[in-house]
Design an enzyme around this catalytic site. Structure first.
Site, mmCIF file in Angstrom:
data_model
loop_
_atom_site.group_PDB
_atom_site.id
_atom_site.type_symbol
_atom_site.label_atom_id
_atom_site.label_comp_id
_atom_site.label_asym_id
_atom_site.label_seq_id
_atom_site.Cartn_x
_atom_site.Cartn_y
_atom_site.Cartn_z
ATOM 1 N N LYS A 190 29.615 29.787 -18.858
ATOM 2 C CA LYS A 190 30.477 30.930 -18.539
ATOM 3 C C LYS A 190 31.756 30.837 -19.356
ATOM 4 O O LYS A 190 32.473 29.844 -19.300
ATOM 5 C CB LYS A 190 30.820 30.963 -17.049
ATOM 6 C CG LYS A 190 31.763 32.092 -16.651
ATOM 7 C CD LYS A 190 32.121 32.017 -15.178
ATOM 8 C CE LYS A 190 33.146 33.073 -14.782
ATOM 9 N NZ LYS A 190 34.446 32.882 -15.469
ATOM 10 N N GLU A 266 37.798 18.530 -17.130
ATOM 11 C CA GLU A 266 38.813 18.315 -18.171
ATOM 12 C C GLU A 266 39.942 19.275 -17.834
ATOM 13 O O GLU A 266 39.829 20.486 -18.021
ATOM 14 C CB GLU A 266 38.220 18.577 -19.557
ATOM 15 C CG GLU A 266 39.007 17.941 -20.686
ATOM 16 C CD GLU A 266 40.116 18.842 -21.193
ATOM 17 O OE1 GLU A 266 41.285 18.590 -20.799
ATOM 18 O OE2 GLU A 266 39.841 19.771 -21.956
ATOM 19 N N CYS A 300 45.975 21.554 -23.726
ATOM 20 C CA CYS A 300 46.201 20.654 -22.599
ATOM 21 C C CYS A 300 46.690 19.281 -23.034
ATOM 22 O O CYS A 300 47.359 18.583 -22.267
ATOM 23 C CB CYS A 300 44.931 20.506 -21.769
ATOM 24 S SG CYS A 300 43.480 20.053 -22.733
ATOM 25 N N GLU A 396 52.674 21.760 -15.902
ATOM 26 C CA GLU A 396 52.119 22.152 -17.199
ATOM 27 C C GLU A 396 52.575 23.574 -17.532
ATOM 28 O O GLU A 396 52.337 24.505 -16.764
ATOM 29 C CB GLU A 396 50.594 22.086 -17.163
ATOM 30 C CG GLU A 396 49.966 22.371 -18.510
ATOM 31 C CD GLU A 396 48.457 22.199 -18.495
ATOM 32 O OE1 GLU A 396 47.911 21.625 -19.455
ATOM 33 O OE2 GLU A 396 47.820 22.638 -17.522
#
Length: 493
Positions: A190, A266, A300, A396
């Site tokens: 997906k 992840e 990331c 983040e």
């Protein structure tokens, strides 16, 4: 040309893609608009998958795993991966233009991690599966006078639900798809709703240019959260692999626990680059400035915290600011552009909100901190004197924002670097490599860079400690994520 004719001409140029389900490229009658983040305008349309298509894709993957020889024919899998690699190479220019327009990736970045380097993941696993030993002999043992031969076989884990994020759609998809296929798994992939066309292009190449059997790979795109929920909870799915934010990763892990699926995650990062007091400050400042703005900070593993000796804080901040002044941002199709846009207005608002709250909390805004229109651009932003416990140092951002944090000594630098729920990546700069390594080994992260060293390649395991994830992508470890281990014993007559 009339207005109506101009609109019709533009509409004909808008790309469309189809889902891949059970070997067929299909439409659904529902569409998902894909925006060009450099302009904010519609770039193309993708079919919107619902639960009907999701169930069909999972059923096809289950059937292909259970009833075909895909899981047991390693040579055929290698052949198909080689075909897929060649299909990528043959269609690289079309994929490049799609990636620039839909992802907002700069042209130069498509020659690297946004497009062409991910191709090498496919080739790497095609080669690895040909030489990987799926059987390991153990020593014979004797039990009550009877000798027993023992061995271990590694076999495909089953049906994989793979969910990728928007920032590097080719890299993230292929880092899941290639090792899963090499292992003998079947896959429902997906793509992210912000970049659906990039993921669907992979499905179309598989359908048109490879011998991969129907059902082995299924590719969906959807903005419906129910689709992701179905993929992570369906009893016919054996493995879930997800790249995205840590909050979503927590939900996926909880959902998959109901059926005890194997989960690989992840997730986010808040990586620190530590500049030791013997480092070349100019080199470190250049690395820090130009790395945080790669793909507008939407990575990331980017080092979004810069830890510097307190006594040299202001001098290093000035060096970083000088480098930021040379960052050229704008049209990602221009070969001279270094930084493109953020993916959406929603993401830009998030970044701006974090910056404004950081300034209100006492951080010094050295440069940047403003939206740039048209499109979803945000200026390279430098914040100095940041409190290591503040929101901007802990959350983040996923934007071109660098937070500079002063430290007292090496121990203090290590403490601050580890003061995070994340543990994805990091870096250390020092004139003494042994000193740098000693510090780096104390940082709890999955990857580390010494003096700007680049670890990223298909053979290097990638993943994080703590809440940056579970498991590893790429390398031999990336293959074993998709293998089950079965131990055999036979009485020797």
């Amino acid at each position: 040309m009339s207005v109506q004719e101009e609109v019709a001409a533009r509409t004909e140029q808008i790309p469309t893609r189809r889902l891949l389900v059970d070997g067929q490229l299909i439409e659904t009658g529902r569409t998902l608009a894909s925006l060009n983040p450099a302009t904010g305008e519609v770039y193309g349309y993708a079919p919107e998958a619902g639960l009907t298509e999701t169930d069909a894709a999972i059923a096809a993957a289950r059937r292909a795993f259970d009833t075909t020889t895909w899981a047991t024919d390693a040579a055929f899998r290698a052949h198909c991966l080689e075909q897929l690699y060649q299909a990528f190479r043959d269609n690289v220019e079309e994929l490049r233009e799609l990636t620039i327009a839909e992802v907002g990736a700069t042209r130069q970045l498509t020659h690297g991690n946004q497009l062409e380097i991910p191709f090498e993941i496919v080739r790497y696993y095609a080669e690895l599966v040909r030489k990987f030993s799926f059987t390991e002999e153990l020593d014979d043992i004797e039990v009550r006078g009877q000798r027993h031969r023992r061995w271990v076989e590694k076999e495909a884990a089953g049906v994989v639900a793979a969910i990728a994020a928007y920032n590097y759609p080719h890299q993230l998809a292929l880092a899941k798809l290639a090792p899963a296929l090499a292992a003998g798994c079947t896959v429902v992939l997906k793509g992210a709703p912000d970049t659906p066309l990039a993921t669907l292009a992979i499905g179309e190449l598989i359908a048109r240019h490879t011998d991969i059997p129907a059902g082995v790979v299924n590719v969906l795109t959807s903005s419906d959260v129910a689709v992701g929920e179905r993929m992570t909870t369906h009893p016919d799915v054996d493995v879930v692999t997800f790249t995205g934010s840590t909050p979503v990763g927590r939900k996926i892990m909880a959902a998959a626990s109901v059926t005890l699926k194997r989960v690989f995650l992840e997730l986010g990062g808040k990586s620190a680059a530590i500049v030791l007091d013997d480092a070349d400050y100019r080199t470190a400042a250049q690395f820090a400035a130009f790395s945080i703005v790669v793909h507008a900070g939407q990575g990331c593993a980017l080092t979004s915290r810069l830890l510097v000796p307190r006594k040299d804080h202001d001098a290093i901040v000035e060096l970083v600011a000088q480098n930021f002044a040379h960052v050229r941002y704008g049209d990602p199709a221009d070969p001279k552009t270094y930084m493109g846009p953020l993916i959406s207005e929603r993401q830009r608002d998030k970044v701006d909100g974090l910056v404004q709250r950081a300034v209100a909390a006492g951080a010094q805004l050295v440069t940047g901190g403003k939206k740039v229109d048209p499109g979803f651009f945000y200026q390279p932003t430098l914040l100095a004197g940041v409190d290591p416990d503040s929101e901007i140092a802990q959350e983040e951002v996923f934007g071109p924002v660098l937070a500079v944090i002063p430290y007292e000594d090496d121990d203090d630098a290590v403490r601050i670097a580890n003061n995070s729920i994340y543990g994805l990546s990091g870096g250390v700069f020092s004139a003494d490599e042994e000193r740098a390594l000693a510090v780096a080994r104390r940082i709890r992260t999955g990857t580390m860079s010494i003096n700007g060293g680049n670890y990223f390649a298909a053979d290097a395991p990638f993943g994080g400690y703590k809440q940056s994830g579970i498991g590893r992508e790429m390398g031999v470890d990336g293959l074993t994520e998709f293998l089950e281990i079965k131990t055999f014993a036979a009485a020797v007559r």
